[in-house]
Design an enzyme around this catalytic site. Structure first.
Site, PDB file in Angstrom:
ATOM      1  N   ASN A   1       1.682  -5.495  -2.717  1.00 52.73           N
ATOM      2  CA  ASN A   1       2.983  -5.584  -3.198  1.00 52.73           C
ATOM      3  C   ASN A   1       3.030  -6.109  -4.487  1.00 52.73           C
ATOM      4  O   ASN A   1       4.114  -6.183  -5.142  1.00 52.73           O
ATOM      5  CB  ASN A   1       3.793  -6.573  -2.115  1.00 52.73           C
TER       6      ASN A   1
ATOM      7  N   PHE B   1      -2.642  -7.960  -4.485  1.00 51.47           N
ATOM      8  CA  PHE B   1      -2.311  -7.450  -3.228  1.00 51.47           C
ATOM      9  C   PHE B   1      -1.317  -6.251  -3.437  1.00 51.47           C
ATOM     10  O   PHE B   1      -0.638  -6.080  -4.757  1.00 51.47           O
ATOM     11  CB  PHE B   1      -1.822  -8.541  -2.509  1.00 51.47           C
TER      12      PHE B   1
ATOM     13  N   HIS C   1      -4.152   0.969   4.847  1.00 50.02           N
ATOM     14  CA  HIS C   1      -3.541   0.864   3.749  1.00 50.02           C
ATOM     15  C   HIS C   1      -4.273   1.114   2.355  1.00 50.02           C
ATOM     16  O   HIS C   1      -3.694   1.255   1.314  1.00 50.02           O
ATOM     17  CB  HIS C   1      -3.004  -0.773   3.743  1.00 50.02           C
TER      18      HIS C   1
END
EC number: 3.1.1.29
Length: 194
Positions: A69, A67, A21
């Protein structure tokens, strides 16, 4: 439009640094290293930043420390402060729909379920018309395994392919500023690490 902000998406902290990610941040780290522009933490932009000059253009680099999101918080803060329009932004992110060893430029489009892109689109006033660098990480083959997959570390063989694609993407980013997006896209889209 010239690119004024290049963002690499990631989750913060050592435990995520080597996960798929964070491929967007790997690209920014390489770009900063190639251009001798070390990143430093800048709390007002919720991330690590640097400034580079490409072909006479001032460009900001950003790796959010939020983070994934919440990536839009950092991108929105920097874009607002420097009056940067969505089409002057390039966001590098991991891409499930491309295999390791491949990276592609793209303008606009949806978020494809990527929470970082989703938040950036939202924080840019629901405007998806920013450039993306899609860094291929492959797909686990089962949508129920995606979260574990993107938060996992690639095996050495895949990491090598991803690193080679990121290296080519960094070269093509510089080419974009020298000779234009069409030339850079053509070169990057014919590259596949072996």
């Amino acid at each position: 439009m010239a690119i004024k902000l290049i963002v690499g998406l990631a989750n913060p902290g050592a435990e995520y640094a080597a996960t798929r990610h964070n491929a967007g941040a790997w690209y920014i780290d390489l770009l900063a290293e190639r251009l001798r522009a070390p990143l430093r933490e800048e709390p007002k932009f919720f991330g690590y930043t640097s400034r580079i000059t490409l072909e006479g253009e001032d460009v900001r680099l950003l790796v959010p420390t939020t983070f994934m999101n919440l990536s839009g918080k950092a991108v929105g803060a920097m874009a607002s402060f420097y009056r940067i329009q969505p089409d002057e932004i390039l966001v590098a992110h991991d891409e499930l729909d491309l295999p390791p060893g491949v990276a592609k430029f793209k303008l606009g489009g949806g978020h494809g379920g990527h929470n970082g892109l989703k938040d950036i689109i939202s924080k840019l006033g629901n405007n998806p018309n920013f450039h993306r660098l899609r860094v291929g990480i492959g797909h686990p083959g089962d949508k129920n395994k995606v979260v574990g997959f993107v938060l996992g570390k690639p095996p050495v063989s895949e990491q090598k392919l991803i690193d080679e694609a990121i290296d080519e993407a960094a070269r093509c980013t510089e080419l974009w500023f020298k000779e234009g997006l069409a030339k850079a896209t053509s070169r990057l889209h014919t590259f596949k690490a072996q």
